[in-house]
Structure formats: C-alpha cells, structure tokens
Design a protein around this motif. Structure first.
Motif, PDB file in Angstrom:
ATOM      1  N   ASN A  17      -4.812  23.073 -57.488  1.00  0.00           N
ATOM      2  CA  ASN A  17      -5.690  22.802 -56.356  1.00  0.00           C
ATOM      3  C   ASN A  17      -7.145  22.785 -56.826  1.00  0.00           C
ATOM      4  O   ASN A  17      -7.424  22.785 -58.028  1.00  0.00           O
ATOM      5  CB  ASN A  17      -5.460  23.810 -55.224  1.00  0.00           C
ATOM      6  N   ASP A  18      -8.081  22.787 -55.888  1.00  0.00           N
ATOM      7  CA  ASP A  18      -9.496  22.668 -56.240  1.00  0.00           C
ATOM      8  C   ASP A  18      -9.965  23.825 -57.124  1.00  0.00           C
ATOM      9  O   ASP A  18     -10.794  23.631 -58.028  1.00  0.00           O
ATOM     10  CB  ASP A  18     -10.362  22.568 -54.981  1.00  0.00           C
ATOM     11  N   ASN A  27      -3.795  30.308 -60.805  1.00  0.00           N
ATOM     12  CA  ASN A  27      -5.269  30.281 -60.800  1.00  0.00           C
ATOM     13  C   ASN A  27      -5.865  31.575 -61.330  1.00  0.00           C
ATOM     14  O   ASN A  27      -6.911  31.566 -61.981  1.00  0.00           O
ATOM     15  CB  ASN A  27      -5.787  30.017 -59.387  1.00  0.00           C
ATOM     16  N   HIS A  87     -10.124  14.243 -64.242  1.00  0.00           N
ATOM     17  CA  HIS A  87     -10.728  13.439 -63.165  1.00  0.00           C
ATOM     18  C   HIS A  87      -9.751  12.336 -62.745  1.00  0.00           C
ATOM     19  O   HIS A  87      -9.540  12.099 -61.548  1.00  0.00           O
ATOM     20  CB  HIS A  87     -12.049  12.846 -63.661  1.00  0.00           C
ATOM     21  N   LEU A  92     -12.143  22.441 -65.504  1.00  0.00           N
ATOM     22  CA  LEU A  92     -13.289  21.575 -65.776  1.00  0.00           C
ATOM     23  C   LEU A  92     -14.449  22.376 -66.368  1.00  0.00           C
ATOM     24  O   LEU A  92     -15.184  21.875 -67.227  1.00  0.00           O
ATOM     25  CB  LEU A  92     -13.732  20.862 -64.499  1.00  0.00           C
ATOM     26  N   ILE A 151      -6.816  13.750 -60.723  1.00  0.00           N
ATOM     27  CA  ILE A 151      -7.227  13.995 -59.331  1.00  0.00           C
ATOM     28  C   ILE A 151      -7.215  12.694 -58.538  1.00  0.00           C
ATOM     29  O   ILE A 151      -6.727  12.632 -57.407  1.00  0.00           O
ATOM     30  CB  ILE A 151      -8.632  14.641 -59.293  1.00  0.00           C
ATOM     31  N   THR A 208     -14.546  20.828 -56.230  1.00  0.00           N
ATOM     32  CA  THR A 208     -14.103  19.955 -57.317  1.00  0.00           C
ATOM     33  C   THR A 208     -15.213  19.014 -57.752  1.00  0.00           C
ATOM     34  O   THR A 208     -15.418  18.780 -58.955  1.00  0.00           O
ATOM     35  CB  THR A 208     -12.875  19.134 -56.882  1.00  0.00           C
ATOM     36  N   PHE A 268      -8.748  23.148 -60.754  1.00  0.00           N
ATOM     37  CA  PHE A 268      -9.544  22.115 -61.418  1.00  0.00           C
ATOM     38  C   PHE A 268     -10.948  22.603 -61.737  1.00  0.00           C
ATOM     39  O   PHE A 268     -11.497  22.280 -62.798  1.00  0.00           O
ATOM     40  CB  PHE A 268      -9.600  20.851 -60.558  1.00  0.00           C
ATOM     41  N   ALA A 269     -11.530  23.386 -60.832  1.00  0.00           N
ATOM     42  CA  ALA A 269     -12.882  23.911 -61.081  1.00  0.00           C
ATOM     43  C   ALA A 269     -12.894  24.779 -62.338  1.00  0.00           C
ATOM     44  O   ALA A 269     -13.813  24.679 -63.170  1.00  0.00           O
ATOM     45  CB  ALA A 269     -13.366  24.708 -59.878  1.00  0.00           C
ATOM     46  N   LEU A 322     -11.211  15.360 -53.003  1.00  0.00           N
ATOM     47  CA  LEU A 322     -12.375  15.614 -53.850  1.00  0.00           C
ATOM     48  C   LEU A 322     -13.400  16.384 -53.016  1.00  0.00           C
ATOM     49  O   LEU A 322     -14.419  15.840 -52.581  1.00  0.00           O
ATOM     50  CB  LEU A 322     -12.961  14.301 -54.369  1.00  0.00           C
ATOM     51  N   ALA A 339     -17.726  20.802 -59.817  1.00  0.00           N
ATOM     52  CA  ALA A 339     -17.157  21.087 -61.140  1.00  0.00           C
ATOM     53  C   ALA A 339     -17.192  19.843 -62.021  1.00  0.00           C
ATOM     54  O   ALA A 339     -17.459  19.931 -63.227  1.00  0.00           O
ATOM     55  CB  ALA A 339     -15.727  21.604 -60.994  1.00  0.00           C
ATOM     56  N   LEU A 340     -16.925  18.675 -61.429  1.00  0.00           N
ATOM     57  CA  LEU A 340     -16.982  17.416 -62.186  1.00  0.00           C
ATOM     58  C   LEU A 340     -18.406  17.100 -62.635  1.00  0.00           C
ATOM     59  O   LEU A 340     -18.643  16.700 -63.776  1.00  0.00           O
ATOM     60  CB  LEU A 340     -16.424  16.267 -61.338  1.00  0.00           C
TER      61      LEU A 340
END
Length: 493
Positions: A252-253, A217, A276, A260, A279, A290, A256-257, A286, A293-294
C-alpha cells in the motif's frame, strides 16, 4: 433537517443513523439532540454515545461533545471510552487521564479491557517517569493483565516509551493467543530501538497465513529507518512475489513510501522507476504520501525534471509536498530553485505554513549558494516570525554556512546560546570552516570537543596531532600519538 415523524417507534435507532449520515453542521446535530430530549431519550446512553462520536469524529468539536457527555447523569463505560478516545487523539493526554480517573473514582461504570489501550497512550505522556509501570500495576490490580488486547497494548507502550524492550518481549511471550497485531507490535518495538536482527528473526516466525500488509510494513519501514535499504527493497520483492497470492497482502502507500525512501538513499533510480511503473500498471491510488515519496526519490536520485513534473501535479495544500521539492533542490545544489519554491509556497496563502523541515531545506540551499545574509534572514524568520525552536540540523546548517564565510565570532555566539548540547555535526562543521580559513586555534578547540564526544575515533587524534605539529607543540603531539597507540593496543587485546 429532523423529520419528527421518522424519530418515533421501533425504527428510531435506524432513523438516528440515517439523520447522522446526512448531518453537516453543529446546528443540525443540536436539532437532533433537542428532539431526542423532547421524546424522552435525553438520557439514553446509546444515542448519547452516537452524538458524542459524531461530534468528535465528523465535526471535530470536542467542546460540545463534552457538553453532551456532561448532560448524561450516569455515563456508561462506552461513553467514557468515546470521550477518552477523543481527548487522546487530540492529543490532550491530561484531560484523557483526568476523565479516566473520574470514571474509576465515581464507580458508576467500571473500566473494560477496551479502554486500556487508549489510556496507555496517555500515561507515559503525563506521568513521564514510571508512567507505563504505574499503568501496568493498575491494570494488573483490576484483573485485566491477561487479556490479549491489553497485553498487546502494554508491550507496545513499553517498546514505544522505553529503550529497554526486554519487558515488552516478556509480555509478548506471555500472550497465549498471539495475533498479527501482537506480532507487529513486538516487531515494531525492536525496530524502534534499532535491534533489526531481532526484528527480522521475529518477522520470520510470524505464521505466513496471518501476515498482513501492516506486518510487512513494520519490518520494511524498520529496515529503511535503520539504514538497511537493500534489505527493505528485498522484503518488498518477497512481499510481491511470495505473498502476492495471499489476499490482503498487497503493498500500500506506506509500503511504497518506505521503499521509495530506500531507493532515494541508495540512488537506485531505475528501481524507483520500476516501483513507479508498478503503481501505475496496477491502478493504485497515487495519494499524497506516495506522490511525496516519488518526488523525494526522483529528487534524491538527481532526476529533478521528473520530480518537478510530479510536484506540479500534486496537491499544493500538502506541506510535505513543498518540503520534498525544496529539500530535493537544495540537496542537488539548486539553491535558486529551492528558494523559488519556498517563495511560491508563501504566496500560496495561509493553508500551508513552513515548519522545521522547510527551514532545514532553505538553510541547506543557502549553504550551497554561499548566501550568508539570506541564511541568517531565514533563520530569523523561522525563530522570530514562525516561533520555531531550532533543532540540531538548523544549527548545523547555520554554522556550516558561517564557517565557510569565516564568520567565527558569530559561530561561537550561536554555540554559546544553543539550547541543545552541540553534537559531532556542529563541531565538525566548525572544524571544516577552520580548515578553509586557517583558524588553527579554533580547529584545535573543535577537535578537542570531537574527541570528548567520540574518544574511540582515531582520526580525530591524528588530525589534532597534525595541528599540534603545525603549532610547534611537539610534546603534546607525541603524547597524543602515544595515547592513541595505547588505545589501539587495547582494542587488539
């Protein structure tokens, strides 16, 4: 709540933990504390430590935690550390350092190596100049300079609070027992100052068997924050494909953040959809990070329908969620929708209050819609009602809005009253308005300011020379072009 028959005998330690697990209020905690005093354990350090920790972490009551701490005649280092940690996490850095100073001066309990990573967060905040150096000298004097946990905390402090990471790297190289935490701290130090080449090279040196999700990360987030969006996406692919077999290395979240965000910045909607789907297929949680971020990714990529669907499913208690939706709508020019979401947020109640990010989105929406009076009204709401100090982004939006409307007197008043030095965005916004309304005099002024900020930008010189030509100032135009030619020649050499 307190069963007095439980709190006796050899199971006392276990019983206290059982009661604390069931404790829900300060009143119940006071009952437990009172019983401990009654049975002669009022000065027992271990039980006081448990009460203080519970009070600060579970009840968030720092005031009563300090009362418990003050009741102990000779608190040990663990009690001091618990209170110092609580102050630092508040954050109340001054109280944290004052308590540490009290511990050192009283001499009842000597610092151990676990307290220094905590106070290193407070030293630079309170002492400002030379705060880290002062703490470093103090640590060396006490003989803790070679403890790996302290060395890691020091290099992290140097990289966080100093733009020069050379000292941090020197400390890193001196660590004899490097672990994943020290590797990650040094990588993060490079990413903070934008030295992404050094960060990536160092990441490749991390032994594969100790890489974990936070270390991945750190480099992925660094790439995203420094505009290396393609690199961030490639690193995620590596993490999934190459490291997928290593337990504990799953995205992890936070991962993905970051990725994304990279998809949103580059407009890679299809890849964002794939993430997406990943996940969803892997039944990953979710959570709000996350989900936000989506929403942000879909909105920036222009799929406002999906962004709105996710927003409608989100926890409306999260300000970030509201901000993501407002900013996405504003970015895509849907100013009515952005303002509508803001009004819905205000109706949501006191749980969610707008912040600086909210008003950047609102002012941007007003700029897209040409809503001058509404923009001025929201600016007034931000500063007067919510007491938010404008940042450079707010000023930029406001000047852009007023410039498009030709309200230059108001612009100049705002520029004069700014508590921040105007940057290239401010003068660029003014210049844009001047072009629209033919204000050559102010355009000349704005270009001179832009040249003073970035004297190596040749386009500014060309624009100003053209303006001089329009004004009939041919001597000034020739001189400016000559200066630009000399500048270009110096670069060629």
């Amino acid at each position: 709540m307190v069963d007095k028959e439980m709190l006796v005998g050899p199971t006392l330690h276990h019983d206290i933990q059982v009661i604390l697990n069931k404790c829900k209020s300060l009143t119940q905690l006071k009952q437990l504390q009172g019983h401990l005093i009654t049975i002669g354990h009022g000065q027992t350090q271990l039980y006081a430590f448990k009460l203080v920790r519970f009070c600060t972490i579970s009840l968030s009551n720092l005031y009563y935690a300090r009362l418990i701490f003050n009741y102990i005649n000779f608190p040990n280092v663990y009690l001091y550390t618990a209170m110092i940690t609580a102050y630092t996490s508040r954050p109340d850095h001054k109280s944290s350092l004052l308590l540490y100073r009290e511990m050192v001066r009283n001499g009842w309990s000597k610092p151990n190596h676990f307290v220094f990573p905590i106070i290193l967060k407070s030293f630079p905040e309170v002492t400002k100049s030379y705060g880290i150096e002062t703490a470093h000298t103090h640590i060396e004097k006490l003989g803790f300079g070679k403890y790996p946990v302290v060395q890691t905390a020091l290099l992290d402090a140097y990289s966080r609070f100093s733009s020069d990471v050379r000292v941090a790297r020197q400390l890193f190289d001196e660590i004899s027992e490097k672990n994943v935490v020290s590797w990650t701290a040094m990588i993060s130090g490079y990413t903070r100052v934008g030295q992404m080449g050094d960060a990536i090279l160092l990441f490749e040196e991390v032994p594969q068997h100790i890489r974990d999700t936070p270390s991945w990360n750190s480099i992925i987030a660094g790439c995203t924050q420094n505009g290396l969006f393609s690199e961030a996406i490639l690193l995620l692919r590596r993490m999934i494909v190459e490291e997928g077999t290593v337990q504990g290395n799953e995205p992890n979240d936070v991962t993905f953040a970051c990725v994304l965000a990279a998809c949103g910045h580059t407009g890679m909607l299809q890849l964002g959809k794939c993430i997406h789907g990943y996940i969803y297929r892997n039944n990953l949680n979710l959570n709000s990070l996350t989900l936000n971020a989506l929403i942000d990714m879909y909105g920036k990529c222009g799929n406002l329908k999906e962004a709105r669907n996710l927003f409608n499913k989100a926890n409306r208690g999260s300000l970030t969620c509201w901000n993501s939706m407002i900013n996405c709508l504003a970015l895509q020019g849907h100013w009515q929708g952005a303002i509508g979401v803001f009004k819905d947020m205000l109706r949501h109640g006191d749980d969610v209050k707008p912040d600086t990010v909210t008003f950047i989105g609102l002012l941007s929406a007003c700029t897209h819609g040409g809503l001058v009076e509404e923009g001025l009204s929201y600016y007034d709401l931000m500063t007067r009602v919510y007491g938010i100090n404008p940042e450079i982004e707010h000023y930029g939006c406001l000047i852009d809005l007023l410039g498009r409307a030709g309200r230059f007197e108001e612009i100049m008043k705002i520029v004069r009253d700014m508590h921040i030095t105007p940057d290239a965005v401010i003068w660029g916004s003014l210049l844009n308005g001047c072009k629209i309304h033919g204000r050559i005099d102010l355009a000349e002024y704005a270009l001179e300011k832009l040249i003073s900020i970035d004297p190596n930008n040749g386009s500014y010189y060309s624009m100003l020379a053209n303006l001089y030509g329009e004004l009939g100032k041919w001597d000034e135009a020739r001189k400016l072009l000559l200066d630009q030619l000399v500048l270009l020649c110096s670069f060629d050499v």
